[in-house]
Design a protein around this motif. Sequence first.
Motif, short mmCIF file in Angstrom:
data_model
loop_
_atom_site.label_atom_id
_atom_site.label_comp_id
_atom_site.label_asym_id
_atom_site.label_seq_id
_atom_site.Cartn_x
_atom_site.Cartn_y
_atom_site.Cartn_z
N VAL A 152 -49.92 -8.91 29.80
CA VAL A 152 -49.96 -7.52 29.34
C VAL A 152 -49.47 -7.44 27.90
O VAL A 152 -48.42 -7.98 27.56
CB VAL A 152 -49.09 -6.62 30.24
N HIS A 153 -50.27 -6.81 27.06
CA HIS A 153 -49.87 -6.54 25.68
C HIS A 153 -49.97 -5.03 25.46
O HIS A 153 -50.28 -4.29 26.40
CB HIS A 153 -50.78 -7.25 24.69
N ALA A 154 -49.73 -4.61 24.24
CA ALA A 154 -49.95 -3.21 23.95
C ALA A 154 -50.43 -3.05 22.52
O ALA A 154 -50.10 -3.84 21.65
CB ALA A 154 -48.67 -2.40 24.16
N ALA A 187 -48.56 -3.27 16.15
CA ALA A 187 -47.56 -4.12 16.80
C ALA A 187 -47.84 -4.18 18.28
O ALA A 187 -48.42 -3.25 18.85
CB ALA A 187 -46.16 -3.54 16.55
N CYS A 188 -47.43 -5.28 18.92
CA CYS A 188 -47.52 -5.34 20.37
C CYS A 188 -46.22 -4.78 20.93
O CYS A 188 -45.14 -5.26 20.61
CB CYS A 188 -47.72 -6.78 20.85
N ALA A 189 -46.32 -3.76 21.77
CA ALA A 189 -45.11 -3.09 22.25
C ALA A 189 -44.76 -3.49 23.68
O ALA A 189 -43.90 -2.88 24.30
CB ALA A 189 -45.28 -1.57 22.17
N GLU A 190 -45.43 -4.50 24.22
CA GLU A 190 -45.10 -4.88 25.59
C GLU A 190 -44.69 -6.35 25.59
O GLU A 190 -45.40 -7.19 25.03
CB GLU A 190 -46.34 -4.67 26.48
N LEU A 191 -43.55 -6.65 26.18
CA LEU A 191 -43.04 -8.02 26.18
C LEU A 191 -44.10 -8.96 26.73
O LEU A 191 -44.57 -8.80 27.86
CB LEU A 191 -41.78 -8.09 27.04
N CYS A 192 -44.50 -9.93 25.90
CA CYS A 192 -45.65 -10.75 26.30
C CYS A 192 -45.38 -12.24 26.18
O CYS A 192 -46.29 -13.04 26.27
CB CYS A 192 -46.87 -10.37 25.47
N GLY A 193 -44.10 -12.59 25.95
CA GLY A 193 -43.79 -14.01 25.89
C GLY A 193 -42.97 -14.35 24.66
O GLY A 193 -42.46 -13.44 23.97
N ALA A 195 -43.32 -15.26 21.54
CA ALA A 195 -43.48 -14.70 20.20
C ALA A 195 -43.87 -13.22 20.22
O ALA A 195 -44.40 -12.71 19.24
CB ALA A 195 -44.50 -15.51 19.43
N HIS A 196 -43.57 -12.54 21.31
CA HIS A 196 -43.80 -11.09 21.34
C HIS A 196 -43.15 -10.44 20.12
O HIS A 196 -43.71 -9.54 19.51
CB HIS A 196 -43.22 -10.51 22.62
N SER A 197 -41.97 -10.95 19.79
CA SER A 197 -41.19 -10.39 18.67
C SER A 197 -41.95 -10.39 17.35
O SER A 197 -41.56 -9.68 16.44
CB SER A 197 -39.91 -11.19 18.48
N LEU A 198 -42.97 -11.22 17.24
CA LEU A 198 -43.65 -11.34 15.96
C LEU A 198 -45.08 -10.82 16.01
O LEU A 198 -45.76 -10.75 15.00
CB LEU A 198 -43.68 -12.81 15.53
N MET A 199 -45.55 -10.47 17.20
CA MET A 199 -46.97 -10.19 17.38
C MET A 199 -47.40 -8.92 16.65
O MET A 199 -46.93 -7.83 16.97
CB MET A 199 -47.28 -10.08 18.88
N GLN A 200 -48.25 -9.07 15.69
CA GLN A 200 -48.73 -7.93 14.92
C GLN A 200 -50.04 -8.27 14.24
O GLN A 200 -50.43 -9.43 14.18
CB GLN A 200 -47.69 -7.49 13.88
CU LIG Z 1 -46.03 -8.45 23.03
#
Ligand SMILES: [Cu+2]
Lengths: 222, 578
Positions: A152-154, A187-193, A195-200
């Motif tokens: 799940v991403h956002a 930005a990805c607003a759903e915890l996805c693993g 590198a979620h912290s960097l996903m954009q």
């Molecule tokens: Cu994410």
Amino acid sequence: MPHHLPEVASTFAPAIDGHIALIYVVCGVWLAAAEIALFWALFRYRRGASPRAAWMPADGARQAAWVLVPAAAVLGFDLFIEWDSARVWAHVKERTPRGNVEVRMTARQFGFDFHYPGPDGRLGTTDDVASRELRVPAGRIVRLEMESADVVHAFYVPELRLKQDIVPGRRIAAWFEPTRPGRYTIACAELCGVAHSLMQAPLLVEPVEAWRRWATQTGAIR
Amino acid sequence: MGDADGGHPMSGPAPTSFWRRYVFSTDHKVIAKQYLFTGVAMAFVGGLLAYVFRSQLAWPGEPVPGWGPVGLDEYNALVTLHGMIMVFWVAMPVLVAGFGNLLIPLMVGTDDMAFPRLNMLSFWIFFLSTLLVVASFFAPGGPPGTGWTLYPPLSTSGMPGAWGVDVLVLAVALEFAAFLMGGINFLTTAINKRARGMGMWDLPLFVWEEIIASIVFMLSVGPLIAGALMLLADRHFGTGFYDPRAGGDPLLFQHLFWFFGHPEVYVLLLPALGIVAEIFCAGARKTLFGYRTIVWATIVAGLLSFIVWAHHQFVAGIDPRLAAPFSLTTILISVPFSITIFALIATLWGGSIRFSLPLAWAVAMVAEFLLGGVTGIVNGSAAADIYVHDSYFVVAHFHYTLVPIALFAPLAGFYFWFPKMTGRMLDARLGLLHLVATVVFFNVTFLPQFALGMMGMHRRIANPAAFEFLREGMPLQELSTVGVIGLLVSQAPFVVNLVWSWLRGPVAGANPWRATTLDWQCPSPPPHGNFEREVVVRRGPYVYSPPGSAEDFVPQDAPDAERAGGGAVPSPLVQPAE
Ligand SMILES: [Cu+2]
Ligand code: HEM
Ligand SMILES: [Cu+2]
């Protein structure tokens, strides 16, 4: 609270901001009233000023009215807020209009891929044109078809006031009409693993003409 | 309904060996302390984790003093365990199990829980789960970086080899087993072991809140257990409950999780409100305003809590037409809770308020919780949630509810019932220092997070500086982190106070707050079996300052003849046994 929301960049953003402001005002007044009642009671009925407590079990309607009437007022305001909420929600999320620009987006660990319809004007065909950034024209309706390749991403862009989770196994639609040319961050607003912290990914809103030049040059649209 | 057996000492002779008395004890008071101290210890663990990841947020990339650099996956694990620990290993053991165990038998005037051995078993299973949750951090294959919400497919195919996830799920499962046993005990005790003459409407509000919380917990936890089993099956047995490629659906887990998850927050809230109510009445020398109204409102809230869960999923990919009904139920739940809060405030109104530390903590709880409550309307409104979902606004909101619930209310309760637990009073000056510092630093920690959320900061990111739109928020990040450091340091006076007062504090006496409920009508600390004589209840729980009586409190079990000053208590107060 010193709040400032990012400057708006979509047609529905002001409606969401207005709705948030409405809640702030209504809830702010209630909060202030309740805090004042609490601390006033503490001060006014301190032992020195009130040597003996009154007897108020409030097991009859007359005394209980002191809390039931305000609670009924809360109910009234709740319904009012909910009515406004439903209105704005329906506009943003329920009626997804046809887009002037349609883009398919695939979210994956840890990035976003965009696909434009390509020369045949249809998404999901072999001539779709891939892009690592979302480029869209200002003042036109953009419709996104979103899929996830793994978890799940956002999709989230603060200035658009738009957020939508992307769930594997579904194709989820979203729309917006950007108002202001500029460079924004998706930005990805759903915890996805990890590198979620960097996903954009970049979102580029361009004036219609400039956008059309880019889109025809790259073959992104017909 | 008052059970004739209620007051008889059935707990047998007091055990004499050290192990049976203090470790494998079946005495509810010992078990309560075990729960309380495990919970407090875990609160420091959860707090230290918060210090570590908050430091990373304020100074991304810099090694955190006392810990070292925080990697991206480590960050996710820290946040996950912080959330898990705070909810399931702090708030639950302290509020539900700790205070529930301590107070329910005392408040209903009986010698122990209905099933003392089950009670002991419950604690030791819980203790095992505590070891497991700590172990999950060091598990082979990696710690659980799933978020406390455990959403698949991240928690299934997303981290296949991470045994941390399995250990964590197992820990949660054991924890639930422990609390199910606890819930059975609470209900049976409150329903079957009440003292002679005590009807359900003579129960102190705290007991009602624990009853309703236990029922809500028991009814909501089943779906999550099923959900967790399917999760483990997906991880290890090749099933595809949550895997769309195998015909499953990730959203299924979200529904099951939140069907439990939302009622769970009320499971925590109710005992906290109960503690506040007890303290307000004793502090204001005034009867509880609208006792039955509050109980009914709480029952309604408990029922409503089962039909609000999808407010966590407005933008999660569910049918958008579902948003409005769930938004409506969510916002409506503010009505029963506002009744309770208004009634609590009305309880102070017209009182004769004696300031004491427990009262100050209880007031702090209500004052801060109000902000958490009203900001919940922002999240609960589907339209506003489009923007604030998964943002720091949400983080700030639920900490403004959970910290008052899981920190302020238990501390209020601790300052209030410490004399009952130990026979000694806590020091008021140290307590005041603790209160003021905690309240100040709590706000320093979390007020900036509202602003950060509105600025657009999303949750569970290790490095806000990586996002263009969050760079200007860095000073607020630092402020918030200074807050958490202050908050942790502020607990020092409490620890000192606890140790010192337990050993040296002034002796309390049975009823230092001159309170009416039965927990104050037995010695402090209560002996094995609690009450020295059979308890007979003669009136409702909060007869403070009754008209026509010179005293300002009449204990629930005081015979009429014993009341100095004379004058009959007006009839509605002497609630007949049902
Ligand atoms: Cu994410
Ligand atoms: C010591 C004070 C505390 C601080 C500074 C703190 C700070 C935080 C922060 C900053 C987050 C968000 C992390 C992120 O999204 O990256 C968080 C998450 C969370 N906190 Fe706390 N917190 C504290 C106490 C508590 C308490 C008392 C509770 C509950 C009883 C609690 C429950 C949670 C939960 C459930 C989460 C969500 C975890 C997740 O996203 O999976 N916290 N905390
Ligand atoms: Cu919820």
